[in-house]
Every structure is written in C-alpha cells, then in structure tokens.
Motif scaffolding. Structure first.
Motif, PDB file in Angstrom:
ATOM      1  N   LEU A  12       3.805   0.443  -5.245  1.00 40.70           N
ATOM      2  CA  LEU A  12       3.057  -0.491  -4.405  1.00 40.70           C
ATOM      3  C   LEU A  12       1.562  -0.175  -4.448  1.00 40.70           C
ATOM      4  CD1 LEU A  12       5.326  -0.890  -1.235  1.00 40.70           C
ATOM      5  CD2 LEU A  12       5.231  -2.296  -3.287  1.00 40.70           C
ATOM      6  N   LYS A  15       0.057  -1.562  -7.572  1.00 41.90           N
ATOM      7  CA  LYS A  15      -0.055  -3.015  -7.454  1.00 41.90           C
ATOM      8  C   LYS A  15      -1.356  -3.383  -6.726  1.00 41.90           C
ATOM      9  CE  LYS A  15       4.149  -5.703  -6.790  1.00 41.90           C
ATOM     10  NZ  LYS A  15       4.076  -6.681  -7.771  1.00 41.90           N
ATOM     11  N   GLU A  19      -4.728  -5.356  -7.867  1.00 38.35           N
ATOM     12  CA  GLU A  19      -5.239  -6.507  -7.127  1.00 38.35           C
ATOM     13  C   GLU A  19      -6.724  -6.354  -6.818  1.00 38.35           C
ATOM     14  OE1 GLU A  19      -2.373  -9.401  -6.182  1.00 38.35           O
ATOM     15  OE2 GLU A  19      -3.781  -9.036  -4.556  1.00 38.35           O
TER      16      GLU A  19
ATOM     17  N   PRO B  55       9.677  -1.297  13.084  1.00 36.08           N
ATOM     18  CA  PRO B  55      10.264  -1.346  11.738  1.00 36.08           C
ATOM     19  C   PRO B  55      10.200  -2.747  11.131  1.00 36.08           C
ATOM     20  CG  PRO B  55      11.761  -0.270  13.278  1.00 36.08           C
ATOM     21  CD  PRO B  55      10.654  -0.874  14.090  1.00 36.08           C
ATOM     22  N   GLU B  57       7.882  -5.084  11.582  1.00 32.08           N
ATOM     23  CA  GLU B  57       6.522  -5.318  11.096  1.00 32.08           C
ATOM     24  C   GLU B  57       6.266  -4.513   9.816  1.00 32.08           C
ATOM     25  OE1 GLU B  57       3.948  -7.228  11.801  1.00 32.08           O
ATOM     26  OE2 GLU B  57       4.958  -8.303  13.418  1.00 32.08           O
ATOM     27  N   ALA B  58       6.795  -3.281   9.794  1.00 30.67           N
ATOM     28  CA  ALA B  58       6.628  -2.433   8.604  1.00 30.67           C
ATOM     29  C   ALA B  58       7.248  -3.128   7.405  1.00 30.67           C
ATOM     30  CB  ALA B  58       7.282  -1.079   8.841  1.00 30.67           C
ATOM     31  N   GLU B  59       8.441  -3.642   7.599  1.00 28.13           N
ATOM     32  CA  GLU B  59       9.161  -4.353   6.544  1.00 28.13           C
ATOM     33  C   GLU B  59       8.335  -5.544   6.043  1.00 28.13           C
ATOM     34  OE1 GLU B  59      11.548  -3.474   4.322  1.00 28.13           O
ATOM     35  OE2 GLU B  59      12.245  -2.365   6.082  1.00 28.13           O
ATOM     36  N   THR B  61       5.064  -5.989   6.154  1.00 27.26           N
ATOM     37  CA  THR B  61       3.898  -5.530   5.383  1.00 27.26           C
ATOM     38  C   THR B  61       4.330  -5.126   3.980  1.00 27.26           C
ATOM     39  OG1 THR B  61       2.976  -4.698   7.443  1.00 27.26           O
ATOM     40  CG2 THR B  61       1.921  -3.952   5.413  1.00 27.26           C
ATOM     41  N   LEU B  62       5.438  -4.373   3.898  1.00 28.68           N
ATOM     42  CA  LEU B  62       5.900  -3.907   2.590  1.00 28.68           C
ATOM     43  C   LEU B  62       6.282  -5.094   1.698  1.00 28.68           C
ATOM     44  CD1 LEU B  62       8.006  -0.845   3.773  1.00 28.68           C
ATOM     45  CD2 LEU B  62       5.906  -0.768   2.408  1.00 28.68           C
ATOM     46  N   LEU B  64       5.056  -8.114   1.901  1.00 34.68           N
ATOM     47  CA  LEU B  64       3.799  -8.767   1.518  1.00 34.68           C
ATOM     48  C   LEU B  64       3.188  -8.063   0.306  1.00 34.68           C
ATOM     49  CD1 LEU B  64       1.297 -10.678   2.745  1.00 34.68           C
ATOM     50  CD2 LEU B  64       0.399  -8.427   3.312  1.00 34.68           C
ATOM     51  N   VAL B  65       3.143  -6.747   0.376  1.00 36.41           N
ATOM     52  CA  VAL B  65       2.530  -5.994  -0.717  1.00 36.41           C
ATOM     53  C   VAL B  65       3.348  -6.142  -1.998  1.00 36.41           C
ATOM     54  CG1 VAL B  65       1.855  -3.706  -1.535  1.00 36.41           C
ATOM     55  CG2 VAL B  65       1.440  -4.337   0.836  1.00 36.41           C
ATOM     56  N   SER B  66       4.673  -6.049  -1.887  1.00 45.05           N
ATOM     57  CA  SER B  66       5.462  -6.082  -3.116  1.00 45.05           C
ATOM     58  C   SER B  66       5.451  -7.469  -3.749  1.00 45.05           C
ATOM     59  CB  SER B  66       6.887  -5.584  -2.872  1.00 45.05           C
ATOM     60  OG  SER B  66       7.466  -6.309  -1.838  1.00 45.05           O
ATOM     61  N   MET B  68       2.764  -9.306  -3.918  1.00 50.82           N
ATOM     62  CA  MET B  68       1.424  -9.645  -4.402  1.00 50.82           C
ATOM     63  C   MET B  68       1.423  -9.822  -5.907  1.00 50.82           C
ATOM     64  SD  MET B  68      -1.154  -7.466  -2.129  1.00 50.82           S
ATOM     65  CE  MET B  68      -1.552  -8.072  -0.500  1.00 50.82           C
ATOM     66  N   GLY B  69       0.779 -10.865  -6.348  1.00 49.04           N
ATOM     67  CA  GLY B  69       0.737 -11.160  -7.777  1.00 49.04           C
ATOM     68  C   GLY B  69      -0.123 -10.147  -8.491  1.00 49.04           C
ATOM     69  N   ASP B  70       0.169  -9.924  -9.758  1.00 56.13           N
ATOM     70  CA  ASP B  70      -0.683  -8.999 -10.494  1.00 56.13           C
ATOM     71  C   ASP B  70      -1.866  -9.737 -11.065  1.00 56.13           C
ATOM     72  OD1 ASP B  70       0.417  -6.326 -10.334  1.00 56.13           O
ATOM     73  OD2 ASP B  70       2.215  -7.277 -11.132  1.00 56.13           O
ATOM     74  N   LEU B  71      -2.923  -9.756 -10.286  1.00 53.72           N
ATOM     75  CA  LEU B  71      -4.149 -10.409 -10.719  1.00 53.72           C
ATOM     76  C   LEU B  71      -4.865  -9.567 -11.762  1.00 53.72           C
ATOM     77  CD1 LEU B  71      -5.637 -11.380  -7.264  1.00 53.72           C
ATOM     78  CD2 LEU B  71      -4.828 -12.952  -9.014  1.00 53.72           C
TER      79      LEU B  71
END
Ligand code: SF4
Lengths: 364, 85
Positions: A12, A15, A19, B55, B57-59, B61-62, B64-66, B68-71
């Motif tokens: 992560l 990633k 970004e 937990p 909210e933690a989930e 966030t995680l 959201l991050v995973s 994310m597109g690889d810009l």
C-alpha cells in the motif's frame, strides 16, 4: 490488531508513493506539526521515498522542546523546595537547564520520580501525605485532559498535597505563529493526529479559512503519512484548501467532547512563552482560580532565576522549520542523544533526536 | 509525548478498565471516555483512553488506498529505496 498492522503494509505504501509521484508536478513543501510524525517520517525513511520536489519539514509539535528555558529552570528550582516530591514524564529529566538538568538536581538530592501517568502522581500524593507532590504538566491538548482529570481526582479525594505546574499549551496558536512569522514557505500542513483525537479536526478549520492553507490530519503509520501527503498534493494541485482527515479511525470532526470539557473545567487560556516562537497570546493553559489549591505556582514562590538558552543550540529555528537539525553546527558532534545540548535532542519527539537516530543509522 | 497506543478493553470497573496491549494487560483510566464498552479498541495516552480506534473506518481507509489507481510514472520512484519501510 490486524487493522492496525495493515497501515504498515509496504504494498500500500508503494502504491501511495507512486500516486504522489504521478500527481505532484511542481515543487511543494508541507510541515508536519507533530514531533511524533517527524520520528515516524524519519523511521520509515519517508523523506527519501518521496519525489525530491515534495518536501517535508518538521514543526513545533514537541511539548518538551517548546517549553521555554525559564520554565525548565523553574521546574528544576521546584524540585529543590524542602519537602517536595517532584514527578514528571521521563523526557524532562535530561533537558538542559541554564545550569543543570533535573537529573543532576536529583543526583544532588532532589526527590524526582518519573511517572507514566499523572494518576501515578496522585497515588504518590496519597501515599506520602507528609510530602508536597508536584507534577510537571507538559503537553498539548492530547495530554492536558488527563492532567486535568488528575486534579479533579485529587479534589475528589480531598488531597491537600497534590500540585501541578502547568506548562501546557494549545497547538493552534503555534501554527499561527509559524505562518504569521512568514519565515518558511508552506503549501500544506500535516495535522497532529492525537491532538485532533481530542480537539477534533474542526479545530484546524482556521487554516484554510484564514490562511488558505490545506490541512490533512494524519495517523502515525507509514500508510497514514503517505496517504496524508497524497491528499495534500491533491489539494495543492487542484487549488483547494480544506481540512481533510486521513486518520478516520481515530479522529472525528468534533473530537472527544468529554475530554475537552474536563480540560476546559480545569484550565483557562493564558499567554505562554514558547521556545523558538516567543510569547504567543492565549496559547497556554493556566489552572483556573477554582482549582488554585492544586496550582504549584500559587502554592510555591518559584524564584525567577536568570535563564539562558544553551549556547549554540538552534532548537528554536528547528522548531520553526527554518533549519533542519544537521544544519546546527553542534548536531552529532557536540550534541548527541548521550550528550544533549538542547531539548530537541532529548525528547522522543524532538527533531534533532529523530534525525540523529534514523539518519545516522541510515548513513551507517 | 502525544504518542498513543491502541489497546482493547477487556473489563470495566467504574472509571477504570483492564486493557489488552497486544498480550500485555494494564489498567487504564476511562474518565475521558466514559462510554467505552468491553471489546472496544481505544487509543491510550499517559494511562488514559483518549479516543477510539474504529475498525470499520480503518477498513474503509485501507480499501480506499488499495483501490487507488496507479497514476505512477514508475521512473520517478527510486526502486533501490523500496521495501525499507
Ligand atoms: S543539534 Fe542539539 S544543539 Fe543543535 S539545535 Fe538540536 S538540540 Fe540544539
């Protein structure tokens, strides 16, 4: 706690770095307010992982570091009052006073004890009714509610021998001090996660409103910090300025309302002197007159000793983000964690200590 | 000093609680969080529970991050510095 460990997941983190590198197409600088963030950033090597033109600089968020030399000297003087049993968090022990440290005062006969919680100090006051137990209250909004609770506890127990020397400070005035000073160019602020746990992210709304400055409140793991930087980059690249929250699992807009109420019940705003920033109006927490029976400054006539900051120490500039620790000529030579010249090398949240611990390690 | 450590509430005794810090049990004060329940995750600072660790909210966030597109133009990364975190 799987959901906590996952915030250190390197996949992560990579990633997010990708970004950030893809989004940031112009130079930008962000200040991490909190010294805990400085340590995490150094520990994870985040400065090196980010593209060169995304700069992070450390700020004034180290309570021990911003304690003025005069207050350090007065704390040490307090330890020498007859009958006083001085209690403190550990990192105050080795902060150099004008002539000596609390540790040296203790070696010379002062009774100084390190406690983990202010409640331990209250317990000591119960156990030693013949002694005046004084607690050195150093900290921001994260710490002050617990210390306020200790005073309320002492009041409930009817203790007459528990006193707090309040050097607590509010964080927003320090951020104003940095921005009003105009010495460093900033494009965004990494908001202090555990201060915001208490105050709520709303406490930072003045930054976008009054300074058009983006703020993202951050947690303390690598993924937290990188997500924060990514969110700041996005705001900068789109010209936005708002308070955003990358630490949703622990920070809420309104914060911990019970803790705020307890803090406000015991403390009121007063001017306070900060190392590096000088006197900032309404930035300190003084004990309210209703609780003056627990106020060490009321109970003891603390002598005004002539104070002088350690010669050559540039901690003040480090706290304002004006220099990085290695730019201090004493850094790593005369001043090391074993032989600290200034508080920024002593505290677990000091930037000099973070740079020394992790940078010298990286360099071998 | 603003360091806070996550723990899980095991037992509650009025304004104190027994909490689990990854296998180590300690007594903490819950005066600043009177509404916590057994099983809640909290952040502990200087012996006080100061806020929750949610937990869900933690989930989020995680996730959201995973997602994310690889810009990323990968060349901008410094691969020799990867994996140090
Ligand atoms: S390296 Fe030491 S002397 Fe220099 S600014 Fe930091 S604490 Fe002060």
């Amino acid at each position: 706690m799987r959901f906590v460990d996952e915030f250190e997941n390197p996949v992560l983190a990579r990633k997010l770095i990708a970004e950030i590198a893809g989004m940031a197409t112009k130079p930008m600088s962000f200040m991490e307010f909190c010294g805990g963030h400085t340590h995490a950033i150094m520990q994870f090597g985040i400065r090196q992982l980010l593209p060169e033109y995304v700069r992070l600089m450390s700020g004034p968020g180290c309570p021990v570091c911003v304690t003025s030399q005069k207050d350090i000297d007065r704390a040490i003087a307090l330890s020498q009052f007859p009958g006083v049993l001085l209690t403190t968090f550990g990192d105050m022990m080795r902060v150099p006073g004008t002539t000596y440290t609390l540790q040296e005062a203790s070696a010379a006969g002062s009774d100084v004890r390190i406690v983990y919680s202010p409640m331990d100090a209250v317990r000591l006051a119960q156990e030693h009714s013949d002694r005046d137990v004084v607690f050195l209250g150093v900290g921001f909004e994260t710490t002050a509610p617990g210390i306020a609770a200790s005073i309320l506890q002492a009041a409930r127990l009817g203790l007459k021998n528990y006193f707090v020397f309040s050097m607590h400070k509010y964080t927003p005035p320090a951020m104003r001090g940095i921005l009003d000073g105009g010495e460093v160019h900033l494009d965004g602020i990494i908001g202090p996660g555990h201060v915001a746990t208490i105050t709520g992210s709303n406490a930072w709304k003045f930054l976008p409103l009054e300074y058009h400055m983006p703020v993202v409140v951050s947690g303390f793991e690598s993924v937290d910090i990188l997500l924060t930087v990514r969110m700041l980059v996005e705001q900068v690249m789109t010209g936005k300025a708002e308070v955003a929250n990358a630490y949703g699992r622990s920070v809420f807009p309104e914060g911990n309302v019970v803790a705020q109420r307890i803090m406000d019940q015991v403390f009121q705003m007063a001017d306070a002197d900060w190392r590096g920033l000088g006197v900032l109006p309404m930035s300190g927490m003084a004990i309210r007159p209703e609780y003056s029976a627990f106020d060490a400054e009321v109970r003891f006539e603390i002598p005004d000793v002539p104070s002088r900051e350690p010669p050559g120490c540039r901690c003040g500039e480090v706290l304002r983000g004006v220099i990085e620790p290695p730019e201090c000529p004493l850094f790593g030579k005369i001043c090391t964690p074993d032989t600290p010249r200034g508080p920024c090398m002593v505290s677990d949240e000091g930037a000099c200590s973070a740079y020394y611990l992790y940078q010298t390690e990286a360099l071998g | 000093m603003c360091l806070a450590v996550p723990s899980r509430i095991l037992e509650i005794h009025t304004d104190r609680a027994k909490a689990d810090f990854g296998g180590v049990h300690r007594t903490i004060s819950i005066q600043l969080m009177p509404d916590v329940k057994v099983g809640d995750y909290v952040l502990v600072h200087t012996g006080f529970a100061i806020g929750k660790v949610d937990p869900k909210e933690a989930e989020l966030t995680l996730k959201l991050v995973s997602k994310m597109g690889d810009l990323s133009p990968v060349r901008l990364l410094k691969p020799d510095q990867w994996g140090k975190e």
